[in-house]
Scaffold this active site. Structure first.
Site, PDB file in Angstrom:
ATOM      1  N   CYS A   1       2.737  -5.804   4.233  1.00  0.00           N
ATOM      2  CA  CYS A   1       1.449  -6.502   4.691  1.00  0.00           C
ATOM      3  C   CYS A   1       1.584  -8.034   4.271  1.00  0.00           C
ATOM      4  CB  CYS A   1       0.360  -6.068   3.894  1.00  0.00           C
ATOM      5  SG  CYS A   1       0.776  -5.410   2.130  1.00  0.00           S
TER       6      CYS A   1
ATOM      7  N   HIS B   1      -4.299 -11.382   1.537  1.00  0.00           N
ATOM      8  CA  HIS B   1      -3.014 -11.799   0.685  1.00  0.00           C
ATOM      9  C   HIS B   1      -2.714 -13.268   1.075  1.00  0.00           C
ATOM     10  CE1 HIS B   1      -2.420  -7.730  -0.130  1.00  0.00           C
ATOM     11  NE2 HIS B   1      -1.368  -7.602   0.263  1.00  0.00           N
TER      12      HIS B   1
END
Length: 359
Positions: A158, A251
């Site tokens: 991810c 993120h």
């Protein structure tokens, strides 16, 4: 477009729940099977998850009463019900690898969110805008597995989505080195701010296995097919540090890049803004209209403001400027459970359906 019946393996976990919400009203995919561990098997989805539903939207009505099947014991049954499965199980790596191969050998393609098969040389790890051509390895994998339809395709880690797309847009400048520091949301660990009190007022400077994935996986994405395997790229060299921060989703990456050719900051930004791929050309249902959004404000992108851009499927970049040690530096952001996990897997499935691999 034809309709496909699909299953979610590992449906009770956080990423499995995210798959459920993304597939609820999908124009091509109809969820007919949910599977999890033996503990959940035999219960309805509603009963099995109970108070552990972690999504902000309610559990899809169409799935509440589906009875959970046993992910390991019911492989043949599930394979007979679906055209393919999404896999997001929480098991030891070797067990995941074995499970995914069982589904593939049962002639059921597997679109995996797990890391177990990312290093397998004939398993494509596809970011649909960057390396869609890696799907061409599937016939070689089928030959190894002895299958006609069954295969495994995986999505990457991810955190890569926060910087690999931006670096990919600069590749024609001859990228030699990349340094990426990622500041990773707690949903990447399957946690929420309520269930992870240790993270509040804190930064944890270690996420198991994450730096290795961040440094190795881009090389496969940038690699090429040779015979019956994907050969990793040898350049650029990538180094990373990965930190867990008190953010629910999204993120962020602080990225430094060196390249051989000269380009102005404006020319680099143009590359980012114009970067698109097959999903945009085909108008796939989950594809962002614009893959990379560039913010000219000094204080963007921000996780809270920008992670949900284009349904969480776009990548955000900002603060592109010259650097004293590298050529440029910038900040990237992507939604880790949407573009980074379930959403990226759904988009990959759409690409493979559009290209005929699920027929």
């Amino acid at each position: 477009m034809k309709q496909y019946n699909v299953g979610i393996i590992g449906a009770t976990g956080m990423v499995g729940q995210r798959f459920a919400t993304l597939l609820e009203n999908h124009p091509w995919f109809n969820v007919v099977a949910l599977a999890a561990s033996a503990n959940s098997a035999g219960k309805t989805y509603e009963e099995a998850v109970g108070s552990r539903w972690l999504m902000k939207t309610p559990m899809p009505e169409s799935m509440k009463k589906l009875v959970i099947l046993d992910a390991t014991a019911d492989v043949q049954k599930i394979a007979s019900m679906v055209d393919f499965v999404f896999c997001a199980v929480n098991m030891p790596k070797d067990d995941v690898k074995a499970l995914e191969e069982m589904y593939a050998k049962a002639e059921c393609p597997v679109i995996s969110n797990n890391s177990a098969n990312r290093g397998t040389p004939d398993v494509p790890m596809i970011v649909p805008e960057i390396n869609p051509e890696h799907a061409e390895i599937i016939p070689a994998q089928r030959k190894r597995l002895g299958t006609k339809r069954g295969f495994i395709a995986v999505k990457s880690n991810c955190s890569l989505q926060s910087y690999v797309p931006a670096v990919s847009a600069m590749m024609d400048l001859g990228v030699t080195k990349v340094l990426a520091c990622t500041y990773q949301a707690i949903s990447g660990a399957g946690k929420t701010l309520e269930t992870y009190p240790d993270i509040l007022d804190n930064v944890i400077p270690f996420i198991g296995g994450e730096e290795e994935k961040s440094e190795n996986e881009p090389m496969k994405i940038w690699g090429h097919i040779e015979g019956d395997k994907i050969v990793n790229a040898t350049t650029p060299s990538v180094t990373s540090q990965c930190l867990r921060v008190p953010v629910s989703d999204g993120h962020t990456a602080a990225v430094f890049v060196s390249f051989e050719k000269e380009a102005t900051i404006e020319e680099i930004i143009q590359r980012l803004e114009n970067y698109k791929g097959v999903p945009q050309e085909l108008g796939l249902p989950s594809a962002p209209k614009q893959f990379i959004h560039y913010f000219r404000e000094d204080n963007r992108p921000q996780a809270k403001l920008d992670r949900n851009l284009e349904n969480g499927m776009a990548v955000s970049v900002g603060r592109m400027r010259p650097d004293k040690q590298y050529t440029v530096k910038f900040v990237g952001l992507s939604h880790n459970t949407l573009r980074g996990a379930a959403g990226g897997a759904v988009l990959m499935a759409e690409l493979l359906c559009a290209k005929g691999y699920m027929d």
